[in-house]
Write a protein that holds these residues in place. Structure first.
Motif, PDB file in Angstrom:
ATOM      1  N   TYR A 108       5.966 -11.653  -4.002  1.00  0.00           N
ATOM      2  CA  TYR A 108       4.642 -12.114  -4.460  1.00  0.00           C
ATOM      3  C   TYR A 108       3.923 -12.813  -3.301  1.00  0.00           C
ATOM      4  O   TYR A 108       2.766 -12.542  -3.005  1.00  0.00           O
ATOM      5  N   ASN A 152      14.510 -13.985 -10.546  1.00  0.00           N
ATOM      6  CA  ASN A 152      15.357 -13.732  -9.391  1.00  0.00           C
ATOM      7  C   ASN A 152      14.992 -14.775  -8.338  1.00  0.00           C
ATOM      8  O   ASN A 152      13.825 -14.857  -7.991  1.00  0.00           O
ATOM      9  N   THR A 206      10.884  -1.512 -13.779  1.00  0.00           N
ATOM     10  CA  THR A 206      11.412  -0.670 -12.709  1.00  0.00           C
ATOM     11  C   THR A 206      12.640   0.101 -13.165  1.00  0.00           C
ATOM     12  O   THR A 206      13.321  -0.312 -14.108  1.00  0.00           O
TER      13      THR A 206
HETATM   14  C1  LIG Z   1      14.239  -5.775  -7.255  1.00  0.00           C
HETATM   15  C2  LIG Z   1      13.008  -6.444  -7.713  1.00  0.00           C
HETATM   16  C3  LIG Z   1      11.760  -5.832  -7.645  1.00  0.00           C
HETATM   17  C4  LIG Z   1      11.550  -4.548  -6.908  1.00  0.00           C
HETATM   18  O1  LIG Z   1      11.677  -3.470  -7.715  1.00  0.00           O
HETATM   19  P1  LIG Z   1      11.430  -2.018  -7.137  1.00  0.00           P
HETATM   20  O2  LIG Z   1      11.076  -1.257  -8.354  1.00  0.00           O
HETATM   21  O3  LIG Z   1      12.716  -1.568  -6.519  1.00  0.00           O
HETATM   22  O4  LIG Z   1      10.324  -2.088  -6.139  1.00  0.00           O
HETATM   23  C5  LIG Z   1      10.672  -6.457  -8.217  1.00  0.00           C
HETATM   24  N1  LIG Z   1      10.796  -7.660  -8.783  1.00  0.00           N
HETATM   25  C6  LIG Z   1      11.973  -8.293  -8.827  1.00  0.00           C
HETATM   26  C7  LIG Z   1      12.052  -9.624  -9.469  1.00  0.00           C
HETATM   27  C8  LIG Z   1      13.115  -7.725  -8.276  1.00  0.00           C
HETATM   28  O5  LIG Z   1      14.254  -8.403  -8.267  1.00  0.00           O
END
Ligand SMILES: *Cc1c(COP(=O)(O)O)cnc(C)c1O
Length: 355
Positions: A108, A152, A206
């Motif tokens: 971000y 995360n 995702t």
């Molecule tokens: C891994 C991750 C992403 C990235 O996801 P992609 O689809 O692989 O680009 C986005 N946000 C968080 C919180 C993540 O841990």
């Protein structure tokens, strides 16, 4: 909406691709494509042709999976592209700002900085929950609020009442973005159900985590149709390669979704094994509760543990330079043997009393 969308995006006539024309045809001479398909892949794909802007089939599959309408979804090159697309669409460089709440996913802030957008850091409280008062005080100045749920690298979920507070208090020119990259590991806590009630909510998803498809770069934006349509103006003309759409469609079959769900259960089982085993070590100071496929652990001396594990060819993620996370490492949950091996190596270290 008017105050949310910058003038240059409102007035933008999106690129009209050869694939935008929605007609049936037998002889396609409109896209400067090659009439020949590559020999080796002819059996599987027509790769001499440009892909659809958005695979209708994939949209429908994902819509069924999350129980919403296909017109509320955009397919992106991973959630990472989605994070950036929102800024490129709604923020004006050197003028607009976003909020992010560390310790959280780094992209971000990184994306904002790359685009010349001010990234306002509003750290989480010590409980890892949102600092609502502080977020509230910035609402007039910003366009986007990025929240990671489950977060995360801390692994916790955001309180529902906090999300509702934000949604009930943000002005029309602000969007709340909830990044649900790990939501399959905490299935019942998705905020998708709020989309029908709140117009300035965007949810990111995702296939990289629970679906095990990080290598294909496939993510989704879910929001109301007005936001979806503006974002589509800015998205690249052919963002998703044909083989990627096909792999994603296959991953979303009923059978493969049930395989994914079983693997999630297996990961949760392995996580419980790790939690139990780790708690016995004297050099483990704290294990944070996790709604994801990773655990955040505070050690007495994380650098020593990190290096010791590395010498034994086990790689964790160092989080110790982040706010609140001194001496913390993040461990992704692997298969049972990998978890066991991690514990074995730590046991050997414990026995040696070298730390
Ligand atoms: C891994 C991750 C992403 C990235 O996801 P992609 O689809 O692989 O680009 C986005 N946000 C968080 C919180 C993540 O841990």
């Amino acid at each position: 909406m008017k105050k949310l969308i910058p003038n240059h995006i409102r007035d933008l006539v999106p690129y009209s691709s050869a694939r935008s024309i929605n007609v049936e045809g037998d002889i396609w001479l409109n896209a400067n494509e090659s009439p020949w398909n590559q020999e080796i892949i002819r059996k599987f794909y027509k790769l001499n042709r440009y892909p659809q802007f958005q695979s209708k089939k994939l949209l429908l599959k994902y819509a069924t999976y999350i129980q919403c309408d296909a017109k509320n979804i955009i397919i992106t090159r991973g959630a990472d592209e989605a994070i950036e697309l929102l800024m490129r669409t709604f923020c004006i460089a050197y003028k607009d700002a976003i909020i992010f709440c560390p310790p959280t996913y780094d992209m971000y802030e990184v994306s904002a900085k790359i685009l010349g957008i001010r990234a306002i850091s509003i750290p989480l409280l010590k409980t890892f929950q949102l600092n609502l008062n502080c977020i509230y005080s910035y609402l007039k100045e910003i366009k986007l609020i990025y929240i990671c749920h489950p977060n995360n690298p801390t692994g916790n979920i955001v309180l529902k009442e906090d999300v509702l507070f934000i949604l009930n208090n943000i002005p029309n020119h602000v969007i709340l973005v909830i990044d649900e990259a790990y939501i399959e590991f905490s299935e019942n806590n998705s905020f998708i159900f709020l989309l029908s009630k709140y117009k300035n909510l965007v949810i990111l998803r995702t296939l990289s985590k629970a679906f095990g498809l990080a290598g294909i770069r496939c993510g989704f934006i879910v929001s109301n149709i007005n936001i979806v349509n503006i974002l589509k103006k800015v998205l690249a003309p052919y963002p998703i390669p044909t083989p990627i759409s096909d792999i994603a469609i296959n991953a979303l079959s009923a059978q493969n979704i049930s395989i994914m769900k079983n693997r999630v259960l297996l990961i949760l089982k392995n996580k419980n094994f790790l939690l139990k085993s780790l708690s016995k070590f004297s050099f483990v100071k704290n294990i944070y509760s996790s709604h994801t496929n990773f655990i955040l652990i505070k050690f007495i001396e994380s650098k020593f543990i990190f290096d010791y594990l590395l010498k034994n060819k086990i790689v964790l993620r160092d989080q110790s330079n982040k706010i609140y996370l001194k001496n913390c490492l993040r461990v992704s949950i692997g298969i049972k043997e990998e978890c066991q091996q991690l514990i074995n190596v730590l046991k050997a270290l414990d026995k040696d009393k070298k730390y």
